[in-house]
Motif scaffolding. Sequence first.
Motif, PDB file in Angstrom:
ATOM      1  N   ILE A 225       0.813  -1.226   0.000  1.00  0.00           N
ATOM      2  CA  ILE A 225       0.000   0.000   0.000  1.00  0.00           C
ATOM      3  C   ILE A 225       0.845   1.274   0.000  1.00  0.00           C
ATOM      4  O   ILE A 225       0.366   2.348  -0.381  1.00  0.00           O
ATOM      5  N   CYS A 226       2.100   1.163   0.391  1.00  0.00           N
ATOM      6  CA  CYS A 226       2.928   2.375   0.521  1.00  0.00           C
ATOM      7  C   CYS A 226       3.279   2.942  -0.857  1.00  0.00           C
ATOM      8  O   CYS A 226       3.990   2.310  -1.637  1.00  0.00           O
ATOM      9  N   LYS A 227       2.802   4.146  -1.120  1.00  0.00           N
ATOM     10  CA  LYS A 227       3.057   4.776  -2.429  1.00  0.00           C
ATOM     11  C   LYS A 227       4.490   5.274  -2.552  1.00  0.00           C
ATOM     12  O   LYS A 227       4.964   5.577  -3.637  1.00  0.00           O
TER      13      LYS A 227
ATOM     14  N   LEU B  35      12.103   8.447   3.057  1.00  0.00           N
ATOM     15  CA  LEU B  35      11.067   8.336   2.019  1.00  0.00           C
ATOM     16  C   LEU B  35       9.659   8.481   2.602  1.00  0.00           C
ATOM     17  O   LEU B  35       8.745   8.969   1.946  1.00  0.00           O
ATOM     18  N   CYS B  36       9.482   8.049   3.831  1.00  0.00           N
ATOM     19  CA  CYS B  36       8.150   8.032   4.452  1.00  0.00           C
ATOM     20  C   CYS B  36       7.602   9.452   4.609  1.00  0.00           C
ATOM     21  O   CYS B  36       8.292  10.346   5.090  1.00  0.00           O
ATOM     22  N   THR B  37       6.366   9.642   4.194  1.00  0.00           N
ATOM     23  CA  THR B  37       5.726  10.966   4.300  1.00  0.00           C
ATOM     24  C   THR B  37       4.741  11.027   5.472  1.00  0.00           C
ATOM     25  O   THR B  37       3.976  11.978   5.594  1.00  0.00           O
ATOM     26  N   LEU B  38       4.743   9.997   6.303  1.00  0.00           N
ATOM     27  CA  LEU B  38       3.857   9.937   7.471  1.00  0.00           C
ATOM     28  C   LEU B  38       2.380  10.064   7.080  1.00  0.00           C
ATOM     29  O   LEU B  38       1.625  10.798   7.715  1.00  0.00           O
ATOM     30  N   CYS B  39       2.009   9.339   6.038  1.00  0.00           N
ATOM     31  CA  CYS B  39       0.590   9.347   5.652  1.00  0.00           C
ATOM     32  C   CYS B  39      -0.218   8.400   6.548  1.00  0.00           C
ATOM     33  O   CYS B  39      -1.436   8.480   6.612  1.00  0.00           O
ATOM     34  N   PHE B  40       0.449   7.456   7.192  1.00  0.00           N
ATOM     35  CA  PHE B  40      -0.137   6.491   8.134  1.00  0.00           C
ATOM     36  C   PHE B  40      -1.109   5.508   7.480  1.00  0.00           C
ATOM     37  O   PHE B  40      -1.885   4.855   8.156  1.00  0.00           O
ATOM     38  N   GLN B  41      -1.048   5.419   6.154  1.00  0.00           N
ATOM     39  CA  GLN B  41      -1.889   4.448   5.456  1.00  0.00           C
ATOM     40  C   GLN B  41      -1.528   3.020   5.864  1.00  0.00           C
ATOM     41  O   GLN B  41      -2.392   2.172   6.078  1.00  0.00           O
ATOM     42  N   CYS B  42      -0.226   2.763   5.994  1.00  0.00           N
ATOM     43  CA  CYS B  42       0.213   1.410   6.372  1.00  0.00           C
ATOM     44  C   CYS B  42      -0.238   1.068   7.788  1.00  0.00           C
ATOM     45  O   CYS B  42      -0.573  -0.082   8.086  1.00  0.00           O
ATOM     46  N   VAL B  43      -0.269   2.064   8.652  1.00  0.00           N
ATOM     47  CA  VAL B  43      -0.714   1.836  10.035  1.00  0.00           C
ATOM     48  C   VAL B  43      -2.178   1.416  10.030  1.00  0.00           C
ATOM     49  O   VAL B  43      -2.587   0.475  10.714  1.00  0.00           O
TER      50      VAL B  43
HETATM   51  S1  SF4 Z   1       3.298   6.137   6.669  1.00  0.00           S
HETATM   52 FE1  SF4 Z   1       3.506   4.059   5.867  1.00  0.00          FE
HETATM   53  S2  SF4 Z   1       2.378   4.092   3.913  1.00  0.00           S
HETATM   54 FE2  SF4 Z   1       2.742   6.223   4.487  1.00  0.00          FE
HETATM   55  S3  SF4 Z   1       4.660   6.778   3.459  1.00  0.00           S
HETATM   56 FE3  SF4 Z   1       5.206   6.090   5.521  1.00  0.00          FE
HETATM   57  S4  SF4 Z   1       5.668   3.924   5.307  1.00  0.00           S
HETATM   58 FE4  SF4 Z   1       4.530   4.536   3.469  1.00  0.00          FE
END
Ligand code: SF4
Length: 362
Positions: free
Chosen positions: A129-131, A147-155
């Motif tokens: 799921i991580c874009k 790289l992580c943008t802290l979108c929290f989709q993976c969480v």
């Molecule tokens: S929060 Fe998770 S899904 Fe979002 S960019 Fe970071 S690692 Fe990827």
Amino acid sequence: MIKMICKVLLNKDCATVTNSIHKSSYSSSSALIPGSKDILPGVSKSGPFGVGFLIYQRKAIMPLHKQKINILEIKGNSLDDGPGIRTLIFFKGCPLSCVWCHNPESKSFQTQISFDPKVCIYCNDCINICKENALSRDNPFFIDRNLCTLCFQCVEDCPSEALTSVGKQLDIDDIILEIEKDMPFFQTSNGGVTFSGGEPTFQMDALSALAKTCKEKGINTLLETCGLFKWEDFQNKILPYMNIIYYDIKIMNTKAHEKYCGVDNQLILNNFEKLVSAISNTDVKLLPRTPLVPNITATTENIKAIANYVKKLNIPHLQLMEYNPLWLEKNFKIGVTNPYVQSKEMSQWMKQEDVKKFLSYV
Ligand code: SF4
Ligand code: SF4
């Protein structure tokens, strides 16, 4: 013209200002907090008045009890951090960067992402799921935080809670509601609320409002602080609302303090001396504390120097806090490394005979 009006409004009572200029944003406006990039709902940076207007507007309309506090967690029924049964509020954000920090997930002001490999079931939903392609089994920490943008989709998608978000924003009213649940325990045990962290004074105005409300409700208040704050603000905004202060004095040598804590100790010691003087004719209780960290704070020279320092100020007690290595695993989960994790002494519990030796110096 608009900037001028808002400047004037800044001096008014907050609720009055809210009603007069932006009624619709009253209950959902963003927090005025250090480092926050939030803007008001429905107002874009490219809106008609530009960024300058946003700054004035945010300051003007935020009712104090709707201000957000960045916290790590609220923990009820604690017997460890002060007298009686206590509710602990762990604030997020700290101006120090101690290499051994026992709550490393509270150092950063921002909400973070944590990965616990022990509960991962290897479903790989998160990787898919991580874009940003930030997750990889080839990475020993699993998450590439550049790289992580802290979108929290993976969480959100993780079925086992191996991935979790660390920290949240709550407004003061929400925190007070949580605290009030424990009121019966405070009353029967002479307990109260402990503000910990992180460094609670890092969010000085919000802490002040929270502590003031506790005081008005007759709740005993205890602050755990690293001592790095602007004295005048502390004296005016915090001290009137505290019953007990636990004050960390970690390292007496200024250069060593800077090396291991990221800043020198001059302001911390100056503030401590001002505090000793300010509370001398009050009921406020002060307890200086030193964490025992192998080969850093836990040296004969350092503990003796701190003990002598507090004795000279007529403070009868110095608490030594036993070292534990649990912070190493916490560091791993949030992707933090430092050179001290390699030390053998740092990776194990301190021997009781060593603790006793240091206690004999106090
Ligand atoms: S929060 Fe998770 S899904 Fe979002 S960019 Fe970071 S690692 Fe990827
Ligand atoms: S979604 Fe959660 S359980 Fe699945 S691989 Fe990712 S971290 Fe592990």
